[in-house]
Design a protein around this motif. Structure first.
Motif, PDB file in Angstrom:
ATOM      1  N   UNK A 190      -7.589   2.350  -2.620  1.00  0.00           N
ATOM      2  CA  UNK A 190      -6.265   2.094  -2.040  1.00  0.00           C
ATOM      3  C   UNK A 190      -5.667   3.394  -1.508  1.00  0.00           C
ATOM      4  N   UNK A 191      -5.795   4.455  -2.288  1.00  0.00           N
ATOM      5  CA  UNK A 191      -5.258   5.756  -1.881  1.00  0.00           C
ATOM      6  C   UNK A 191      -5.940   6.256  -0.616  1.00  0.00           C
ATOM      7  N   UNK A 192      -7.267   6.252  -0.602  1.00  0.00           N
ATOM      8  CA  UNK A 192      -7.997   6.801   0.539  1.00  0.00           C
ATOM      9  C   UNK A 192      -7.772   5.962   1.794  1.00  0.00           C
ATOM     10  N   UNK A 193      -7.624   4.648   1.631  1.00  0.00           N
ATOM     11  CA  UNK A 193      -7.315   3.787   2.773  1.00  0.00           C
ATOM     12  C   UNK A 193      -5.997   4.201   3.405  1.00  0.00           C
ATOM     13  N   UNK A 194      -4.984   4.366   2.582  1.00  0.00           N
ATOM     14  CA  UNK A 194      -3.665   4.746   3.076  1.00  0.00           C
ATOM     15  C   UNK A 194      -3.706   6.144   3.692  1.00  0.00           C
ATOM     16  N   UNK A 195      -4.382   7.058   3.006  1.00  0.00           N
ATOM     17  CA  UNK A 195      -4.420   8.445   3.445  1.00  0.00           C
ATOM     18  C   UNK A 195      -5.122   8.578   4.790  1.00  0.00           C
ATOM     19  N   UNK A 196      -6.241   7.874   4.972  1.00  0.00           N
ATOM     20  CA  UNK A 196      -6.973   7.962   6.233  1.00  0.00           C
ATOM     21  C   UNK A 196      -6.220   7.284   7.369  1.00  0.00           C
ATOM     22  N   UNK A 197      -5.505   6.216   7.052  1.00  0.00           N
ATOM     23  CA  UNK A 197      -4.660   5.583   8.074  1.00  0.00           C
ATOM     24  C   UNK A 197      -3.605   6.574   8.552  1.00  0.00           C
ATOM     25  N   UNK A 198      -2.998   7.278   7.609  1.00  0.00           N
ATOM     26  CA  UNK A 198      -1.968   8.251   7.954  1.00  0.00           C
ATOM     27  C   UNK A 198      -2.552   9.427   8.736  1.00  0.00           C
TER      28      UNK A 198
ATOM     29  N   UNK B 221       0.832  -1.198   0.000  1.00  0.00           N
ATOM     30  CA  UNK B 221       0.000   0.000   0.000  1.00  0.00           C
ATOM     31  C   UNK B 221       0.869   1.252   0.000  1.00  0.00           C
ATOM     32  N   UNK B 222       1.948   1.209   0.779  1.00  0.00           N
ATOM     33  CA  UNK B 222       2.851   2.357   0.882  1.00  0.00           C
ATOM     34  C   UNK B 222       3.556   2.633  -0.441  1.00  0.00           C
ATOM     35  N   UNK B 223       4.097   1.577  -1.050  1.00  0.00           N
ATOM     36  CA  UNK B 223       4.781   1.727  -2.338  1.00  0.00           C
ATOM     37  C   UNK B 223       3.812   2.257  -3.388  1.00  0.00           C
ATOM     38  N   UNK B 224       2.611   1.720  -3.392  1.00  0.00           N
ATOM     39  CA  UNK B 224       1.590   2.169  -4.338  1.00  0.00           C
ATOM     40  C   UNK B 224       1.278   3.652  -4.140  1.00  0.00           C
ATOM     41  N   UNK B 225       1.141   4.065  -2.890  1.00  0.00           N
ATOM     42  CA  UNK B 225       0.822   5.457  -2.585  1.00  0.00           C
ATOM     43  C   UNK B 225       1.952   6.381  -3.033  1.00  0.00           C
ATOM     44  N   UNK B 226       3.173   5.988  -2.769  1.00  0.00           N
ATOM     45  CA  UNK B 226       4.328   6.810  -3.142  1.00  0.00           C
ATOM     46  C   UNK B 226       4.423   6.961  -4.649  1.00  0.00           C
ATOM     47  N   UNK B 227       4.219   5.872  -5.384  1.00  0.00           N
ATOM     48  CA  UNK B 227       4.382   5.892  -6.839  1.00  0.00           C
ATOM     49  C   UNK B 227       3.264   6.653  -7.535  1.00  0.00           C
ATOM     50  N   UNK B 228       2.020   6.377  -7.143  1.00  0.00           N
ATOM     51  CA  UNK B 228       0.887   6.883  -7.916  1.00  0.00           C
ATOM     52  C   UNK B 228       0.181   8.107  -7.322  1.00  0.00           C
ATOM     53  N   UNK B 229       0.327   8.342  -6.016  1.00  0.00           N
ATOM     54  CA  UNK B 229      -0.471   9.402  -5.408  1.00  0.00           C
ATOM     55  C   UNK B 229       0.344  10.503  -4.738  1.00  0.00           C
TER      56      UNK B 229
ATOM     57  N   UNK C 123       0.888  13.783  -7.210  1.00  0.00           N
ATOM     58  CA  UNK C 123      -0.253  14.710  -7.305  1.00  0.00           C
ATOM     59  C   UNK C 123      -0.523  15.470  -6.005  1.00  0.00           C
ATOM     60  N   UNK C 124      -0.366  14.792  -4.866  1.00  0.00           N
ATOM     61  CA  UNK C 124      -0.646  15.427  -3.583  1.00  0.00           C
ATOM     62  C   UNK C 124       0.410  16.474  -3.247  1.00  0.00           C
ATOM     63  N   UNK C 125       1.693  16.106  -3.359  1.00  0.00           N
ATOM     64  CA  UNK C 125       2.775  17.014  -2.978  1.00  0.00           C
ATOM     65  C   UNK C 125       2.880  18.194  -3.942  1.00  0.00           C
ATOM     66  N   UNK C 126       2.869  17.912  -5.248  1.00  0.00           N
ATOM     67  CA  UNK C 126       3.029  18.975  -6.247  1.00  0.00           C
ATOM     68  C   UNK C 126       1.896  19.991  -6.140  1.00  0.00           C
ATOM     69  N   UNK C 127       0.667  19.502  -6.072  1.00  0.00           N
ATOM     70  CA  UNK C 127      -0.469  20.425  -6.017  1.00  0.00           C
ATOM     71  C   UNK C 127      -0.583  21.102  -4.652  1.00  0.00           C
ATOM     72  N   UNK C 128      -0.088  20.413  -3.621  1.00  0.00           N
ATOM     73  CA  UNK C 128      -0.060  21.041  -2.308  1.00  0.00           C
ATOM     74  C   UNK C 128       0.870  22.231  -2.285  1.00  0.00           C
ATOM     75  N   UNK C 129       2.068  22.060  -2.832  1.00  0.00           N
ATOM     76  CA  UNK C 129       3.039  23.150  -2.873  1.00  0.00           C
ATOM     77  C   UNK C 129       2.581  24.271  -3.798  1.00  0.00           C
ATOM     78  N   UNK C 130       1.996  23.879  -4.931  1.00  0.00           N
ATOM     79  CA  UNK C 130       1.514  24.873  -5.891  1.00  0.00           C
ATOM     80  C   UNK C 130       0.400  25.721  -5.281  1.00  0.00           C
TER      81      UNK C 130
END
Length: 428
Positions: free
Chosen positions: A262-270, A16-24, A27-34
């Motif tokens: 998968x993304x939302x599962x990881x994100x809510x856990x975090x 789940x972690x590897x998937x989140x890092x690769x695919x999500x 978009x989260x970091x770039x758009x967050x900083x922007x």
């Protein structure tokens, strides 16, 4: 629990972690900083103008929401619906026209799904959350014709099983306030340990798909809630089958429908690590509410008061616009118990700083209402609270295998004893 099963769960969390890092993460970091450094200054005034427009608010108050004050949610709702209609429509159109989705279109869909500053995924979660907590949120004609738009209709496209907020979130997580018995429970884990976080992701995946909550409702004899959630689970997978039948593409179903889950599962856990990452006990060995639920003041990414998680759990009747006044009324309690209050960061940052033991950074953001704690004392206190556990992972998983009221009651005396011992030891 045998070592092989535990290793399997760790591996699942790692995937789940590897998937989140690769695919999500991009978009989260770039758009967050922007958003933070550029677009916030441009787009936020536009949003504020629309949100304060008296004609828009009058329309929403008269025709959409039961309580006119909830017109506060209307502009965010419209933006989310428009964004999602365009992005979902585009990927379906391309798939049906060409027979496949190119990688760049999938990437664009993920960027759109997240939104600038995470505003789209954040709104999707927050609005589904509001619907789950308030079944009378909308006017009767909407409740009877459409129902919970963001929890049950658009929700599956954002990784939410229909009725999960209305059932699991409200009647398990909130009824137990994240404590013993909760399917979202985390105080059997060291919140600074990455391996433990992998185990937590596995647990949250079971909660998100409805499996652990279904077992909980069955064990407690809550037939109506179990049936509601069961129907939601069937609906979620029926949509996946329908998408497969329409597109004839397992790839489309995976990238557009399963990946958001998968993304939302990881994100809510975090995020839940930040919301409930610290625990402390009073002189009677009772878990302290203003410590076990975090509060963020002047946060970067607050959605209608979600940052004050302590108020959300223990004072849910306080409207988000009244939180500043409410927080002032709690200052004596914050002083007494050294509450988990932070200033000037997002919940994502709080969770990451906690998970990676960034005590210096957390100390910079911690609000010491007493004004008496040194920097080292703050760091030491936060570290101890983040590492403290009520029980072991193995014992709690044994409970979750058959989460009856009797099993919970049997576990409570042991936890109370451990809490009392921990409190006594901390005074030495």
């Amino acid at each position: 629990m045998n070592p092989a099963e535990k290793l399997f769960r760790i591996i699942c969390g790692l995937l789940f972690t590897v998937n989140f890092v690769i695919f999500w993460s991009i978009p989260i970091v770039v758009q967050g900083l922007l958003w933070k450094h550029v677009l916030c200054k441009v787009l936020l005034p536009v949003y504020t103008f629309l949100d304060n427009n008296k004609y828009i608010r009058t329309f929403a108050g008269n025709y959409i929401y039961t309580n006119p004050k909830h017109a506060d949610f209307f502009v965010s709702s419209v933006i989310l619906l428009l964004n999602s209609s365009v992005s979902i429509g585009c990927v379906f159109y391309w798939q049906l026209k060409t027979g496949c989705l190119p990688w760049w279109l999938i990437a664009m869909y993920y960027f759109s799904w997240v939104g600038f500053g995470g505003r789209i995924m954040g709104a999707a979660y927050a609005l589904a959350h509001k619907e789950g907590h308030n079944r009378g949120l909308y006017k009767k004609w909407i409740r009877e014709s459409v129902g919970h738009i963001f929890e049950n209709i658009l929700g599956p496209m954002f990784g939410n099983v229909p009725w999960n907020f209305t059932t699991s979130h409200v009647f398990i997580h909130h009824r137990l306030d994240g404590g013993i018995g909760d399917t979202f429970y985390e105080w059997d884990l060291d919140r600074t340990n990455l391996t433990h976080f992998m185990l937590y992701i596995y647990r949250i995946a079971h909660h998100m798909c409805g499996a652990s909550s279904l077992k909980f409702f069955g064990a407690h004899g809550h037939k109506a809630k179990k049936e509601m959630l069961r129907k939601g689970m069937i609906a979620y997978w029926s949509i996946a089958v329908a998408f497969l039948a329409i597109t004839r593409s397992p790839s489309f179903v995976f990238w557009i429908y399963i990946q958001p889950f998968i993304c939302m599962t990881y994100f809510l856990a975090l995020l839940n690590y930040g919301f409930h990452g610290f625990i402390e006990f009073d002189e009677n060995g009772i878990n302290i509410s203003c410590v076990n639920s975090s509060t963020i003041i002047d946060g970067d990414d607050d959605y209608f008061g979600e940052d004050d998680h302590m108020a959300h759990h223990y004072h849910p009747g306080v409207y988000y616009k009244d939180l500043a006044e409410h927080q002032k009324s709690k200052e004596s309690e914050f002083v007494k118990y050294k509450a988990s209050v932070f200033r000037g960061l997002s919940i994502l940052e709080l969770s990451l700083f906690l998970l990676f033991s960034q005590w210096d950074v957390l100390a910079d953001h911690y609000v010491d209402f007493s004004g008496k704690l040194s920097r080292e004392q703050i760091k030491s206190m936060l570290r101890e609270r983040a590492m403290r556990r009520e029980t072991t992972y193995e014992k709690y998983e044994h409970y979750l295998a058959n989460p009856t009221p009797e099993a919970r009651k049997a576990l409570l005396p042991e936890i109370r004893k451990a809490e009392s011992t921990d409190t006594t030891d901390s005074r030495k």
